[in-house]
Design a protein around this motif. Structure first.
Motif, PDB file in Angstrom:
ATOM      1  N   THR A  93       9.641 -59.236 -65.288  1.00  0.00           N
ATOM      2  CA  THR A  93       9.038 -58.384 -64.254  1.00  0.00           C
ATOM      3  C   THR A  93       8.275 -57.196 -64.810  1.00  0.00           C
ATOM      4  O   THR A  93       7.497 -56.565 -64.096  1.00  0.00           O
ATOM      5  N   GLY A  94       8.566 -56.857 -66.061  1.00  0.00           N
ATOM      6  CA  GLY A  94       7.893 -55.709 -66.660  1.00  0.00           C
ATOM      7  C   GLY A  94       8.485 -54.373 -66.271  1.00  0.00           C
ATOM      8  O   GLY A  94       7.950 -53.317 -66.622  1.00  0.00           O
ATOM      9  N   ARG A  95       9.562 -54.377 -65.556  1.00  0.00           N
ATOM     10  CA  ARG A  95      10.220 -53.126 -65.172  1.00  0.00           C
ATOM     11  C   ARG A  95      11.628 -53.053 -65.754  1.00  0.00           C
ATOM     12  O   ARG A  95      12.273 -54.078 -65.988  1.00  0.00           O
ATOM     13  N   LYS A  96      12.088 -51.850 -65.966  1.00  0.00           N
ATOM     14  CA  LYS A  96      13.420 -51.635 -66.510  1.00  0.00           C
ATOM     15  C   LYS A  96      14.365 -51.271 -65.362  1.00  0.00           C
ATOM     16  O   LYS A  96      14.122 -50.277 -64.657  1.00  0.00           O
ATOM     17  N   PRO A  97      15.397 -52.068 -65.127  1.00  0.00           N
ATOM     18  CA  PRO A  97      16.329 -51.766 -64.033  1.00  0.00           C
ATOM     19  C   PRO A  97      16.952 -50.378 -64.158  1.00  0.00           C
ATOM     20  O   PRO A  97      17.247 -49.913 -65.268  1.00  0.00           O
ATOM     21  N   GLY A  98      17.141 -49.722 -63.015  1.00  0.00           N
ATOM     22  CA  GLY A  98      17.756 -48.405 -62.997  1.00  0.00           C
ATOM     23  C   GLY A  98      19.269 -48.476 -63.130  1.00  0.00           C
ATOM     24  O   GLY A  98      19.860 -49.558 -63.238  1.00  0.00           O
ATOM     25  N   LYS A  99      19.909 -47.300 -63.068  1.00  0.00           N
ATOM     26  CA  LYS A  99      21.360 -47.230 -63.259  1.00  0.00           C
ATOM     27  C   LYS A  99      22.117 -47.996 -62.182  1.00  0.00           C
ATOM     28  O   LYS A  99      23.081 -48.701 -62.472  1.00  0.00           O
ATOM     29  N   LYS A 100      21.681 -47.858 -60.921  1.00  0.00           N
ATOM     30  CA  LYS A 100      22.381 -48.528 -59.832  1.00  0.00           C
ATOM     31  C   LYS A 100      22.292 -50.038 -59.983  1.00  0.00           C
ATOM     32  O   LYS A 100      23.303 -50.742 -59.842  1.00  0.00           O
ATOM     33  N   GLU A 101      21.115 -50.532 -60.282  1.00  0.00           N
ATOM     34  CA  GLU A 101      20.946 -51.979 -60.441  1.00  0.00           C
ATOM     35  C   GLU A 101      21.716 -52.488 -61.659  1.00  0.00           C
ATOM     36  O   GLU A 101      22.323 -53.568 -61.614  1.00  0.00           O
ATOM     37  N   SER A 102      21.701 -51.700 -62.739  1.00  0.00           N
ATOM     38  CA  SER A 102      22.436 -52.097 -63.953  1.00  0.00           C
ATOM     39  C   SER A 102      23.929 -52.211 -63.673  1.00  0.00           C
ATOM     40  O   SER A 102      24.607 -53.136 -64.147  1.00  0.00           O
ATOM     41  N   LYS A 103      24.434 -51.264 -62.866  1.00  0.00           N
ATOM     42  CA  LYS A 103      25.853 -51.301 -62.516  1.00  0.00           C
ATOM     43  C   LYS A 103      26.172 -52.516 -61.661  1.00  0.00           C
ATOM     44  O   LYS A 103      27.205 -53.172 -61.848  1.00  0.00           O
TER      45      LYS A 103
END
Length: 325
Positions: A93-103
């Motif tokens: 996707t070219g985007r880096k998942p944020g903290k909430k999504e990573s959790k």
């Protein structure tokens, strides 16, 4: 039968029959963990016989057993699998998942791995003495005792307990016994203890398999170190470790205590009745003797006298509650 025990006083309003307890526990029988379930707690047969009673009565003493099954996935595996999934999302996707999504991804990974995780099962024996309104939990930690009490409160209507307080704190009593080298009547001091400094240094001194009737031990107490553990023997029959929190640990019934039924009778009873009767019989005498050695039990609603060696009371102490934990 008992290795580490915590003792509580049962609330005065509770007075069910054994049959009522059996019916209550039956609604909360132990069931193995489901595929994606991390933990399961429930009541199982103390005697170990499938479909047997959940509340056994031996000599008027009631024995219960809480079974616990848990699953765990190593954190390192969850971290590695989650990192792989995060890298894949970033690459596609070219985007880096944020903290909430990573959790959320870490939680999804854990849930996907739980069905493959090994299970670990343990159990805790519970003894209720209805005559003295005493609850004894064979647990080595406060957390496990809290689990047992929570499940008792959940299963049995009206059940409540209070933590026992004594006139003299265990720490103050142990300090006196070590200083004077005079154990209370019926008890003797053994060869193990632990002392902790009350100041910011938090230094700890431990003695194991070592004589305690020495000047060095008295000096530690005089300097303000608080005894947190002390090995004792009662009447030459039961050895144990008393802690500052009034826990009785490392219980060992000494030679001769379990000499009793013939081999044929033991085979018939599978040893359960004999062991339960002897163990509860010994503890029925040891517990009141220990309370007496600590100045006696503080009456409900009466504050215990404070002393310099008394550690801060645990959060669960003293107040009766329908669901204290």
């Amino acid at each position: 039968m008992f290795k580490n025990v915590m003792v509580y006083r049962i609330g005065p309003a509770w007075s069910p029959s054994l049959e009522q307890i059996e019916a209550s526990l039956d609604k909360h029988r132990f069931v193995e963990c489901g595929a994606s379930q991390e933990m399961s707690l429930g009541w199982s047969e103390p005697r170990g016989e499938a479909h047997g009673p959940l509340a056994e009565s031996v000599g008027g003493q009631w024995i219960l057993k809480l079974s616990i099954e848990s699953k765990s996935v190593p954190a390192s595996v969850i971290k590695r699998k989650a990192a792989e999934r995060l890298q894949e999302i970033e690459a596609t996707t070219g985007r880096k998942p944020g903290k909430k999504e990573s959790k959320e991804i870490q939680e999804d990974v854990k849930q996907s791995l739980l069905p493959m995780a090994f299970t670990k099962r343990s159990s805790v024996l519970v003894w209720i003495d209805p005559a003295s309104r005493t609850l004894v939990i064979d647990a080595g930690s406060q957390g496990r005792a809290d689990e047992v009490i929570s499940n008792l409160v959940k299963a049995i209507d009206g059940f409540s307990v209070m933590q026992i307080n004594t006139q003299l704190s265990p720490a103050a009593a142990m300090a006196e016994w070590l200083t004077t080298q005079e154990a209370p009547a019926g008890f003797s001091i053994d060869r193990e203890c632990e002392l902790k400094a009350a100041d910011e240094s938090k230094s700890v001194v431990k003695y194991a398999r070592h004589a305690l009737d020495i000047e060095e031990v008295r000096q530690h107490v005089a300097e303000g170190k608080i005894p947190t553990k002390l090995a004792l023997t009662w009447e030459g029959r039961v050895s144990f470790m008393l802690t500052e929190g009034l826990q009785v640990k490392k219980i060992a019934f000494l030679d001769g205590v379990f000499d009793g039924p013939s081999q044929g009778q033991q085979e018939k009873e599978d040893g359960f009745d004999a062991d339960a009767a002897i163990a509860t019989g010994e503890m029925q005498q040891l517990i009141p003797a220990l309370m007496l050695a600590l100045g006696g039990e503080v009456e409900i609603g009466v504050a215990a006298p404070k002393d310099e060696a008394t550690p801060e009371a645990p959060a669960t102490a003293a107040e009766p509650a329908e669901a204290p934990f």
